[in-house]
Design a protein around this motif. Sequence first.
Motif, PDB file in Angstrom:
ATOM      1  N   PRO A 120       0.758  -0.804  -0.183  1.00 53.63           N
ATOM      2  CA  PRO A 120      -0.303  -0.146  -0.315  1.00 53.63           C
ATOM      3  C   PRO A 120       0.861   1.187  -0.145  1.00 53.63           C
ATOM      4  CG  PRO A 120      -0.691  -1.434   1.527  1.00 53.63           C
ATOM      5  CD  PRO A 120       0.667  -2.018   0.812  1.00 53.63           C
ATOM      6  N   TRP A 123      -4.366  -3.720  -8.205  1.00 47.12           N
ATOM      7  CA  TRP A 123      -4.786  -2.748  -7.051  1.00 47.12           C
ATOM      8  C   TRP A 123      -6.538  -2.355  -7.799  1.00 47.12           C
ATOM      9  CZ3 TRP A 123      -4.999  -2.011  -2.494  1.00 47.12           C
ATOM     10  CH2 TRP A 123      -3.531  -2.229  -1.457  1.00 47.12           C
ATOM     11  N   MET A 149     -11.110   5.581   1.540  1.00 48.02           N
ATOM     12  CA  MET A 149      -9.581   5.911   0.101  1.00 48.02           C
ATOM     13  C   MET A 149      -9.048   7.290   0.177  1.00 48.02           C
ATOM     14  SD  MET A 149      -9.183   2.982  -0.720  1.00 48.02           S
ATOM     15  CE  MET A 149     -10.053   2.477   0.207  1.00 48.02           C
ATOM     16  N   LEU A 157      -7.486   7.280   3.652  1.00 51.21           N
ATOM     17  CA  LEU A 157      -5.919   6.237   4.231  1.00 51.21           C
ATOM     18  C   LEU A 157      -4.907   7.308   2.981  1.00 51.21           C
ATOM     19  CD1 LEU A 157      -7.424   2.420   2.519  1.00 51.21           C
ATOM     20  CD2 LEU A 157      -5.378   3.329   5.193  1.00 51.21           C
ATOM     21  N   THR A 158      -5.417   7.491   1.918  1.00 48.97           N
ATOM     22  CA  THR A 158      -4.639   8.692   0.525  1.00 48.97           C
ATOM     23  C   THR A 158      -3.963   9.407   2.023  1.00 48.97           C
ATOM     24  OG1 THR A 158      -5.726   8.205  -0.804  1.00 48.97           O
ATOM     25  CG2 THR A 158      -4.720  10.118  -0.755  1.00 48.97           C
ATOM     26  N   VAL A 189      -3.507   3.378  -3.110  1.00 49.77           N
ATOM     27  CA  VAL A 189      -4.887   3.501  -2.551  1.00 49.77           C
ATOM     28  C   VAL A 189      -5.802   4.426  -3.572  1.00 49.77           C
ATOM     29  CG1 VAL A 189      -5.770   5.282  -0.908  1.00 49.77           C
ATOM     30  CG2 VAL A 189      -3.834   3.957  -0.489  1.00 49.77           C
ATOM     31  N   CYS A 238      -0.883   8.597   4.204  1.00 51.82           N
ATOM     32  CA  CYS A 238       0.422   8.419   2.947  1.00 51.82           C
ATOM     33  C   CYS A 238       1.345   9.658   3.874  1.00 51.82           C
ATOM     34  CB  CYS A 238      -0.203   8.096   1.894  1.00 51.82           C
ATOM     35  SG  CYS A 238      -1.069   6.305   1.670  1.00 51.82           S
TER      36      CYS A 238
END
Length: 198
Positions: free
Chosen positions: A20, A162, A186, A189-190, A25, A193
Amino acid sequence: MEWQFFISIAMFALVMTGTPGPNNVMLTASGANFGYRRSLPHAFGIGVGLMSMVFLLASGLGLIFQQYPIIQEAMKWIGSGYLLYLAWKIANAKPSSGHSDITSKPMTFIEAALFQYLNPKAWMMMVTAIGSFSLEGGEYWWSILVIAAIFWIFQIQTSSIWVGFGTLIGRWLSSSSAWRRFNLCMGSLTAVCVVFIW
């Protein structure tokens, strides 16, 4: 070159492109929201962006970062800001309506390629790959070509997985509220990062 050289690069490329990170993602979100086929330019753009980074770093760009660390620091800030912007766009994307919404679109080939220059994981991958696997002397550029080719091969395969994963998720999301939760997840999660940049 020995087989161990190829296997080592292949294992590194598999782990780096398959785990990931911002690219994967966003590919998952794209697959869910736009489908497999419409997300392919995004996936191929990532590969071209990574290969171009390999050749630029091998040509001496890494030395510029060493001499002028302020450039790398500035790229961290710009990359973080852009990643948060993308996270906000993903989190606030309208629920998919059968992949037919022409007002929204997946990341284009060029956008995905250029994004790699703001993607901290991409820089880390390419700097580490060149520093660890490039050979000296007359085999230098041959080893650079091998690194670029192996990364491209593995990136295309893992990106496809993915995107496919996202496409399957998209088929399971049957309500607007489920789509909103997925896109929010999503996007979050981005955004997370960004932590790995610092």
